[in-house]
Motif scaffolding. Structure first.
Motif, mmCIF file in Angstrom:
data_model
loop_
_atom_site.group_PDB
_atom_site.id
_atom_site.type_symbol
_atom_site.label_atom_id
_atom_site.label_comp_id
_atom_site.label_asym_id
_atom_site.label_seq_id
_atom_site.Cartn_x
_atom_site.Cartn_y
_atom_site.Cartn_z
ATOM 1 N N SER A 92 0.843 -1.192 0.000
ATOM 2 C CA SER A 92 0.000 0.000 0.000
ATOM 3 C C SER A 92 0.879 1.243 0.000
ATOM 4 C CB SER A 92 -0.916 0.008 1.226
ATOM 5 O OG SER A 92 -0.138 0.168 2.407
ATOM 6 N N GLY A 93 0.274 2.386 -0.135
ATOM 7 C CA GLY A 93 1.033 3.632 -0.173
ATOM 8 C C GLY A 93 1.765 3.931 1.113
ATOM 9 N N THR A 94 1.353 3.325 2.221
ATOM 10 C CA THR A 94 1.983 3.621 3.519
ATOM 11 C C THR A 94 2.908 2.502 3.983
ATOM 12 O OG1 THR A 94 0.052 2.687 4.663
ATOM 13 C CG2 THR A 94 0.054 5.060 4.243
ATOM 14 N N SER A 95 2.958 1.391 3.249
ATOM 15 C CA SER A 95 3.774 0.260 3.675
ATOM 16 C C SER A 95 5.237 0.470 3.311
ATOM 17 C CB SER A 95 3.285 -1.038 3.028
ATOM 18 O OG SER A 95 1.988 -1.358 3.458
ATOM 19 N N MET A 96 6.097 0.121 4.255
ATOM 20 C CA MET A 96 7.523 0.095 3.969
ATOM 21 C C MET A 96 7.842 -1.232 3.279
ATOM 22 S SD MET A 96 10.691 0.652 6.603
ATOM 23 C CE MET A 96 10.070 -0.607 7.726
ATOM 24 N N VAL A 97 8.708 -1.205 2.289
ATOM 25 C CA VAL A 97 9.074 -2.413 1.557
ATOM 26 C C VAL A 97 10.415 -2.921 2.072
ATOM 27 C CG1 VAL A 97 9.634 -3.392 -0.695
ATOM 28 C CG2 VAL A 97 7.800 -1.699 -0.490
ATOM 29 N N LEU A 98 10.449 -4.177 2.467
ATOM 30 C CA LEU A 98 11.670 -4.817 2.940
ATOM 31 C C LEU A 98 11.983 -6.022 2.071
ATOM 32 C CD1 LEU A 98 10.957 -4.846 6.793
ATOM 33 C CD2 LEU A 98 12.262 -3.148 5.507
ATOM 34 N N ALA A 99 13.257 -6.361 1.978
ATOM 35 C CA ALA A 99 13.673 -7.545 1.227
ATOM 36 C C ALA A 99 14.825 -8.211 1.961
ATOM 37 C CB ALA A 99 14.070 -7.177 -0.197
ATOM 38 N N SER A 100 15.127 -9.438 1.547
ATOM 39 C CA SER A 100 16.097 -10.243 2.284
ATOM 40 C C SER A 100 17.540 -9.885 2.004
ATOM 41 C CB SER A 100 15.875 -11.727 1.966
ATOM 42 O OG SER A 100 16.008 -11.947 0.565
ATOM 43 N N ASP A 101 17.826 -9.334 0.823
ATOM 44 C CA ASP A 101 19.207 -8.991 0.473
ATOM 45 C C ASP A 101 19.200 -7.921 -0.609
ATOM 46 O OD1 ASP A 101 18.630 -10.312 -1.972
ATOM 47 O OD2 ASP A 101 19.413 -12.204 -1.211
ATOM 48 N N TYR A 102 20.394 -7.489 -1.014
ATOM 49 C CA TYR A 102 20.475 -6.399 -1.983
ATOM 50 C C TYR A 102 19.907 -6.792 -3.332
ATOM 51 C CZ TYR A 102 24.369 -8.185 -4.842
ATOM 52 O OH TYR A 102 25.139 -8.913 -5.715
ATOM 53 N N LYS A 103 19.948 -8.071 -3.668
ATOM 54 C CA LYS A 103 19.434 -8.517 -4.960
ATOM 55 C C LYS A 103 17.922 -8.325 -5.035
ATOM 56 C CE LYS A 103 23.056 -12.061 -5.131
ATOM 57 N NZ LYS A 103 23.347 -13.518 -5.206
ATOM 58 N N LEU A 104 17.203 -8.887 -4.055
ATOM 59 C CA LEU A 104 15.744 -8.764 -4.061
ATOM 60 C C LEU A 104 15.307 -7.338 -3.761
ATOM 61 C CD1 LEU A 104 14.461 -12.053 -2.375
ATOM 62 C CD2 LEU A 104 14.612 -11.473 -4.796
ATOM 63 N N ALA A 105 16.051 -6.634 -2.922
ATOM 64 C CA ALA A 105 15.697 -5.237 -2.624
ATOM 65 C C ALA A 105 15.773 -4.384 -3.892
ATOM 66 C CB ALA A 105 16.613 -4.676 -1.546
ATOM 67 N N SER A 106 16.792 -4.609 -4.693
ATOM 68 C CA SER A 106 16.954 -3.839 -5.932
ATOM 69 C C SER A 106 15.857 -4.173 -6.935
ATOM 70 C CB SER A 106 18.328 -4.128 -6.539
ATOM 71 O OG SER A 106 19.367 -3.803 -5.642
ATOM 72 N N LEU A 107 15.562 -5.473 -7.085
ATOM 73 C CA LEU A 107 14.512 -5.876 -8.019
ATOM 74 C C LEU A 107 13.142 -5.394 -7.557
ATOM 75 C CD1 LEU A 107 15.843 -9.468 -8.713
ATOM 76 C CD2 LEU A 107 15.595 -7.672 -10.439
ATOM 77 N N ALA A 108 12.903 -5.430 -6.240
ATOM 78 C CA ALA A 108 11.637 -4.927 -5.711
ATOM 79 C C ALA A 108 11.504 -3.436 -5.984
ATOM 80 C CB ALA A 108 11.559 -5.203 -4.209
ATOM 81 N N TRP A 109 12.573 -2.697 -5.758
ATOM 82 C CA TRP A 109 12.573 -1.249 -5.982
ATOM 83 C C TRP A 109 12.234 -0.924 -7.439
ATOM 84 C CZ3 TRP A 109 16.307 1.835 -2.516
ATOM 85 C CH2 TRP A 109 16.049 3.204 -2.603
ATOM 86 N N TYR A 110 12.776 -1.745 -8.345
ATOM 87 C CA TYR A 110 12.554 -1.470 -9.764
ATOM 88 C C TYR A 110 11.192 -1.966 -10.247
ATOM 89 C CZ TYR A 110 13.189 -1.170 -14.786
ATOM 90 O OH TYR A 110 13.015 -0.868 -16.117
ATOM 91 N N TYR A 111 10.805 -3.191 -9.865
ATOM 92 C CA TYR A 111 9.636 -3.806 -10.497
ATOM 93 C C TYR A 111 8.321 -3.606 -9.743
ATOM 94 C CZ TYR A 111 12.240 -6.052 -14.238
ATOM 95 O OH TYR A 111 12.989 -6.264 -15.367
ATOM 96 N N LEU A 112 8.347 -3.291 -8.462
ATOM 97 C CA LEU A 112 7.087 -3.007 -7.788
ATOM 98 C C LEU A 112 6.469 -1.744 -8.383
ATOM 99 C CD1 LEU A 112 7.907 -3.778 -4.039
ATOM 100 C CD2 LEU A 112 6.300 -5.020 -5.514
ATOM 101 N N PRO A 113 5.179 -1.719 -8.611
ATOM 102 C CA PRO A 113 4.538 -0.536 -9.202
ATOM 103 C C PRO A 113 4.852 0.732 -8.409
ATOM 104 C CG PRO A 113 3.003 -2.371 -9.134
ATOM 105 C CD PRO A 113 4.214 -2.808 -8.370
#
Length: 488
Positions: free
Chosen positions: A378-399
């Motif tokens: 959601s617009g207020t949720s913080m996004v977390l990931a397990s490592d730099y690989k998934l964090a980077s892909l999440a940052w790019y591909y999440l809407p």
């Protein structure tokens, strides 16, 4: 006669220009349909946080991606960087080869380069290797002009190019001992007394200052990391890692050309080393291959680390394979190069390939999973990931490209520096993307951790599963941020 010769050269040049243009255009369309590799996403994140340098590498790849994505950040726009760098590298190989040995050799050098798996990946992946290879090529080209054409002003261009190369990747420093060995053992050792040469070294160092400044402000962490990452700490002999290194190098260039190059250098070493032009090409190649070959005696070496060796190596290879007696080897190598390019780029054409050897599988699925996972954020949720690989892909591909962070234990990365500035208020919620075993780790930061995934992806080459957790009630944690990585 002169007119006929000139027309012949014009048509030859046009033919090779058309081949290069076709490869460039093909890779442009190919890149648009290929999801980002996690490293590419990581460097894209860097480009949204421009700095003087970064923990993992110098800053050039981030600066270039930022320039390429001024008008949009789709995959093909990010990959304009490797496309541009590899195209100029190909042109440099053509022009230097033609200048040294003629256009027949230049054509062979260009085709060997274009059909090598190393170059095909270089045209596609936006990594620090792309500007490194371009900078390396430029230094070699300008130094050749300065030494062999007595155009001393080109030393200054070489210094600027060397600065560009070392701003791309630290491996660029290996070009200096390669050129130094050439000067020491050639008839051009008098160049070592030229003021233009030392001025070029000073210019390269000046261009490199941003990286020095960044490291000075971050406990020299990037330098320490690369020394520990690239060189073995303990000297325990490991023959298997050396065998892997040689096998990967053969595959990266083309097995036929790689072993032919080794044969030629072994059999004709004295002849090559006594010819200044050939020695100029051989020494930088030997330094890089030897340096990483020695490192491979003790630990695993990544296949791309030795890539700069083939800039001059390919030209020397083309000079020898242009001899009539090696025509069959050249043709066989080109056929294999075409096959390797197809295997690398379109493995779908070969249904018998085991999935484990398909390079393309490394990038498949993450774009689909994160776009699907956008419904949890959601617009207020913080996004977390397990490592730099998934964090980077999440940052790019999440809407909407929401910023992603890493709180759970992971390999130190640039995210750790960004995390120390993270201001998370007590009670905040987050969505975590990663491994299903990390619920206990998340419980140290949140009062409630609930599984809401997983995200799944399956195709003929890869099956992926990504856990998704809803995290509620952030608990402020002393010592959450680590300012610097541990010493190596």
């Amino acid at each position: 006669m002169e007119i006929a010769h000139g027309l012949h050269d014009w048509f030859v040049s046009r033919r090779w220009a058309a081949i290069l243009a076709a490869v460039v255009l093909g890779n442009l369309f190919y890149s648009a349909a290929l999801p980002l590799h996690f490293d590419e996403a990581y460097y894209w994140v860097w480009s949204n946080h421009l700095q003087l340098s970064y923990f993992d590498h110098p800053p050039m790849i981030a600066w270039l991606i930022r320039l390429a994505t001024i008008f949009g950040d789709s995959e093909w726009q990010i990959r304009l960087v490797p496309l541009f760098c590899s195209t100029l590298t190909g042109l440099g190989i053509w022009h230097l080869s033609a200048d040294m040995f003629g256009k027949a050799v230049a054509g062979k050098a260009l085709l060997i380069f274009l059909l090598s798996p190393l170059a095909q990946m270089g045209f596609t992946l936006a990594t620090p290797d792309a500007p490194l290879i371009l900078g390396w090529m430029a230094v070699v080209f300008f130094v050749y002009q300065a030494i062999f054409k007595a155009k001393r002003r080109y030393y200054y261009a070489a210094g600027a190019a060397a600065g560009f190369a070392v701003l791309s990747k630290y491996t660029a420093v290996l070009l200096l001992p390669g050129l130094l060995l050439f000067l020491l053992f050639s008839s051009h050792r008098g160049e070592l007394r030229r003021k233009e040469l030392f001025a070029s070294l000073g210019l390269a160092l000046l261009v490199f200052v941003p990286v020095i400044v960044w490291n000075a402000g971050h406990d020299w962490s990037s330098f320490r990391f690369q020394l520990g990452h690239g060189l073995a700490g303990e000297r325990n002999l490991n023959i298997s890692s050396l065998a892997e290194y040689l096998g990967v190098q053969a595959a990266a260039l083309n097995p036929i050309f790689f072993f032919f190059f080794g044969y030629v250098c072994w059999k004709n070493f004295r002849q090559i080393i006594s010819d200044d032009r050939q020695a100029f090409l051989l020494w930088p190649c030997l330094v890089v291959l030897g340096f990483f070959g020695y490192a491979a005696l003790f630990k695993r070496v990544e296949g791309n680390w030795a890539a700069p060796a083939y800039i001059t190596g390919i030209i020397l290879l083309a000079k020898w394979i242009n001899l009539p007696r090696y025509k069959a080897i050249y043709r066989t190598g080109i056929v294999l190069g075409i096959l390797l390019t197809l295997l690398l780029k379109v493995p779908e054409l070969f249904g018998f390939l085991p999935p484990q050897i398909v390079m393309k599988r490394q990038v498949l699925g993450y774009d689909v999973m994160f776009r699907e996972g956008g419904r949890y954020v959601s617009g207020t949720s913080m996004v977390l990931a397990s490592d730099y690989k998934l964090a980077s892909l999440a940052w790019y591909y999440l809407p909407g490209h929401p910023a992603a962070q890493i709180l759970t234990p992971a390999r130190f990365s640039q995210f750790d520096y960004w995390r120390k500035d993270l201001n998370i208020s007590a009670g905040s919620d987050a969505v975590f993307f990663g491994d299903k075993t990390q619920a206990t780790q998340l419980a140290a930061f949140f009062t409630e951790v609930e599984p809401i995934g997983p995200l799944l992806y399956n195709d003929r080459y890869v099956s992926r599963e990504m856990a998704v957790y809803q995290c509620r009630g952030f608990k402020p944690t002393p010592g959450l941020s680590s300012d610097y990585p541990p010493s190596h």
